[in-house]
Scaffold this active site. Sequence first.
Site, PDB file in Angstrom:
ATOM      1  N   ARG A  47       9.032   0.500  -1.361  1.00  0.00           N
ATOM      2  CA  ARG A  47       8.998  -0.135  -0.044  1.00  0.00           C
ATOM      3  C   ARG A  47       9.697  -1.494  -0.147  1.00  0.00           C
ATOM      4  O   ARG A  47      10.013  -1.949  -1.242  1.00  0.00           O
ATOM      5  CB  ARG A  47       7.550  -0.291   0.454  1.00  0.00           C
ATOM      6  CG  ARG A  47       6.640  -0.857  -0.633  1.00  0.00           C
ATOM      7  CD  ARG A  47       5.658  -1.862  -0.172  1.00  0.00           C
ATOM      8  NE  ARG A  47       6.222  -3.019   0.451  1.00  0.00           N
ATOM      9  CZ  ARG A  47       6.713  -4.077  -0.212  1.00  0.00           C
ATOM     10  NH1 ARG A  47       6.741  -4.131  -1.536  1.00  0.00           N
ATOM     11  NH2 ARG A  47       7.200  -5.115   0.439  1.00  0.00           N
ATOM     12  N   ALA A  49      12.705  -3.789   2.307  1.00  0.00           N
ATOM     13  CA  ALA A  49      14.005  -3.400   2.868  1.00  0.00           C
ATOM     14  C   ALA A  49      15.092  -3.147   1.811  1.00  0.00           C
ATOM     15  O   ALA A  49      15.676  -2.054   1.763  1.00  0.00           O
ATOM     16  CB  ALA A  49      14.443  -4.440   3.891  1.00  0.00           C
ATOM     17  N   GLN A 195       0.159  -5.474   1.001  1.00  0.00           N
ATOM     18  CA  GLN A 195       1.289  -5.857   0.139  1.00  0.00           C
ATOM     19  C   GLN A 195       1.071  -7.232  -0.487  1.00  0.00           C
ATOM     20  O   GLN A 195       1.500  -7.484  -1.609  1.00  0.00           O
ATOM     21  CB  GLN A 195       2.591  -5.890   0.957  1.00  0.00           C
ATOM     22  CG  GLN A 195       3.118  -4.541   1.381  1.00  0.00           C
ATOM     23  CD  GLN A 195       2.657  -4.170   2.774  1.00  0.00           C
ATOM     24  OE1 GLN A 195       1.588  -4.593   3.211  1.00  0.00           O
ATOM     25  NE2 GLN A 195       3.425  -3.369   3.474  1.00  0.00           N
ATOM     26  N   ASP A 236      13.366  -7.406   7.477  1.00  0.00           N
ATOM     27  CA  ASP A 236      13.781  -6.000   7.464  1.00  0.00           C
ATOM     28  C   ASP A 236      15.058  -5.770   8.259  1.00  0.00           C
ATOM     29  O   ASP A 236      15.799  -4.828   8.000  1.00  0.00           O
ATOM     30  CB  ASP A 236      12.659  -5.109   8.010  1.00  0.00           C
ATOM     31  CG  ASP A 236      11.559  -5.009   6.981  1.00  0.00           C
ATOM     32  OD1 ASP A 236      10.709  -5.918   6.930  1.00  0.00           O
ATOM     33  OD2 ASP A 236      11.582  -4.047   6.187  1.00  0.00           O
TER      34      ASP A 236
END
Length: 345
Positions: A47, A49, A195, A236
């Site tokens: 995960r 970007a 995260q 992102d």
Amino acid sequence: MPEIVPLEWTGDALRILDQTKLPLEQAVVVARTPMDVVNAIKGMQVRGAPAIGVAGAFAIALAVRAVDSSDLLRMRNYLADIGKQVASARPTAVNLKWAVDRVLKVVGQATSVADLRRLVEREATSIQQEDVAANRRLGALGAELLPPDGTVLTHCNAGALATAGYGTAIGVIRAAWEKSHTLKVIATETRPFLQGARLTAWELSQMGIPTHLVVDSAAGSLIARGEISCVVVGADRIAANGDTANKIGTYTLAVVAHENDVPFYVAAPTSTLDMSIATGKAIPIEERPAEEVLRWGDKTIAPKGVGVRNPAFDVTPARYISAIITEKGVVRPPYEEGLKRVMEG
Ligand code: MRU
């Protein structure tokens, strides 16, 4: 400093450090087919970007290896189809589509299937190597903006794990800390995938950078009490006007930072810039499964039947962003001009 390697190409497989298991377990998922990579991206084993961009590029390399054909046209059509499936695995981060398009471009230039195999692997490897170099460069540029002995707040995970290595927002923090060793970090836990709690706290503690973890809802109060010198986050997708999509909760932090005159920085490589869209309104926002909100680990924490909304990202309007830190320079408002300049430079 120990280097975290989130993705490793072995020549016939992509080894993915499984981010759903960290920090309790350092397990590796071995992707041997493009669909293995698509599933790892959807399931967030990889995960962030830039990291999903690199994984997507190697998914095309795996697709090339899976087909035994010397028919170049057939191979090109097949890869174009796989490319669509890979690029749509997650919709918000533009790096995924950017990396897949970049690899498919060299597919179009190949003169034979053997040539195509070589070119695709070389391009995917370049994307991976260039990302680490970009992060090191933007880390050094961003470190200049940070107060030597202040407290930086970061949200989600924009570290080595979220990239090919080194990290973007964490790269900036890391470069600043290496200069003075007096910087402190506040990391938000980042519900629902955690995260911040699981990945950022792990990365920063591996590097010995003093870090405190807070629940997401504590961040605004710490900013208002003057405990935060600046906020640094990743991105992102950044629109041509500087509007920035990042992990859900980023917008709220930016508004609170603005209200309290605390600088709010976005750190991202130019592969995250999407100059094809004028504003953040055009950025697609991924909605993730309800289970992520309904559960805490294996435990269900909400009443049966309750409705759930789980937008994974939000868009921060450019007016709340003090600067965008890229590997090609630090861009200040007005962003239209500055972002164009770094894209052309
Ligand atoms: O859903 P995730 O964990 O992939 O979201 C990641 C983020 O929002 C990061 O801040 C962003 O991708 C930048 S990573 C360098």
